[in-house]
Write an enzyme that holds these catalytic residues in place. Structure first.
Site, PDB file in Angstrom:
ATOM      1  CG  ASP A 145      -1.609   1.452   1.239  1.00 31.26           C
ATOM      2  OD1 ASP A 145      -2.319   1.379  -0.234  1.00 31.26           O
ATOM      3  OD2 ASP A 145      -2.115   1.791   2.361  1.00 31.26           O
ATOM      4  CG  ASP A 156      -2.142   7.582   0.230  1.00 33.73           C
ATOM      5  OD1 ASP A 156      -1.261   8.686   0.306  1.00 33.73           O
ATOM      6  OD2 ASP A 156      -3.150   7.209  -0.169  1.00 33.73           O
ATOM      7  CG  ASP A 188      -1.599   1.668   6.502  1.00 29.77           C
ATOM      8  OD1 ASP A 188      -2.118   1.802   5.641  1.00 29.77           O
ATOM      9  OD2 ASP A 188      -2.686   3.200   7.074  1.00 29.77           O
TER      10      ASP A 188
END
Length: 342
Positions: free
Chosen positions: A26, A28, A225
């Site tokens: 990922d 961001d 995250d």
């Protein structure tokens, strides 16, 4: 076939960058936040790449094109080709192309990344509900997306035009904090029309399909995250995952995670790719990891010992997830987490 319920993080005797052939990262909250690289990301990815791990960047953010994302990563010191970037815009464009005629018009509420992905699939982006669109698609359009764009989508969706969304993340990390994501924009059209979109992005299967098709990964490791997109997406795809604590997920959310949100591995940041992972050992009462022992009591979790805080978190995860079984742990872990500084 149903998956076994995970009751503790796993260990690994070799660095994750050697145990898996491809990292599906990922962006961001993992690689960067607000346009700036997250601490240790650049160096960690360089070492993983030099050791032979393929790095692919998988994002629910549909705003930018793969070329633009690759340029940004390269500027940050992470050499990246456009083919290494997979976006939810690409996933939703494929989903739409499977349901509408070639060359069909698609009303776009979003940014250039979405328009480029539609053109790649031979579809024609349009701007108005009066352009006779065969579909409506929403993707993150940035903080300056005009309110009138939601009205255009609502007019078409209310008339029965099929509605698609790149993703439904309610929030997105930024350099200044947590901002509304595409899911918040989707809610605007949902409220106005009472309709439901088809969604392509993480954690749903169209995004996993797009990622595997474009990367050819055989032993992928999802790195993210967010529990409700990255980790659940890995769960839905039947692949392993690494949660890093550089984005939106905190210790309390991790302890309360239901089975579909429980990562295979937990680490502080992307340095976790370069190391093995410690074993969480079940005891007669509780679980041990490193110098910590965690137990689940009647109304709260207890933590004893000392050492690396992440080992304490891993032990607490085992106690919480085992106590919760197939549900979410409701025991109070606040005192134990505070002791770890998490």
């Amino acid at each position: 076939m149903s998956q076994a319920v995970r009751t503790r993080p796993e260990g690994s005797g070799q660095p994750l960058s050697e145990a898996y052939d491809t990292a599906l990262l990922d962006l961001d909250g993992v690689v960067y936040a607000g346009g700036s690289a997250i601490a240790h990301a650049v160096d960690s990815l360089a070492v993983a790449r030099s050791g032979g791990m393929h790095l692919a960047y998988v994002t629910n953010n549909a705003l930018r094109t793969p070329d633009t994302v690759a340029e940004h990563l390269t500027e940050l010191g992470i050499p990246t080709a456009a083919d290494d970037v997979i976006t939810s815009a690409q996933a939703v464009a494929r989903l739409i192309s499977e349901q509408v005629p070639a060359g069909a018009r698609v009303l776009v509420v979003g940014g250039e990344g979405l328009r480029a992905a539609l053109r790649e699939r031979g579809l024609a982006p349009v701007e108005s509900a009066d352009d006779d669109p065969a579909a409506v698609v929403q993707g993150y359009g940035g903080p300056d997306l005009a309110w009138g764009r939601f009205a255009e989508a609502s007019y078409a969706v209310a008339r029965g035009v099929p509605w698609f969304a790149s993703n439904t993340d309610l929030t997105i990390p930024s350099g200044r904090g947590i901002a509304p994501g595409n899911g918040a924009a989707v809610e605007v059209v949902r409220i106005a029309t009472g309709k439901e979109p088809q969604v392509a992005g993480k954690p749903l299967p169209p995004m996993h399909k797009e990622t595997i098709l474009r990367t050819g990964a055989e032993r992928p490791l999802v790195v993210g995250d967010r529990l409700d997109t990255d980790i659940e997406g890995a769960f839905n795809g039947g692949v392993d995952s690494l949660l890093v604590l550089t984005g939106v997920t905190d210790g309390a959310q991790l302890l309360a995670a239901p089975p579909r949100h429980r990562p295979t591995f937990v680490d502080a940041d992307l340095r976790g790719l370069l190391t093995g992972q410690p074993e969480v050992v079940p005891l007669v009462e509780g679980f041990c990891c490193g110098g910590f022992t965690a137990t689940a009591g009647a109304d709260r979790m207890e933590l004893e010992g000392e050492g690396e805080p992440l080992d304490g978190l891993r032990a607490l995860c085992a106690a919480a997830w085992t106590a919760a079984g197939e549900g979410s742990c409701e025991l109070d872990g606040g005192k134990a987490l505070a002791r770890l500084g998490l």
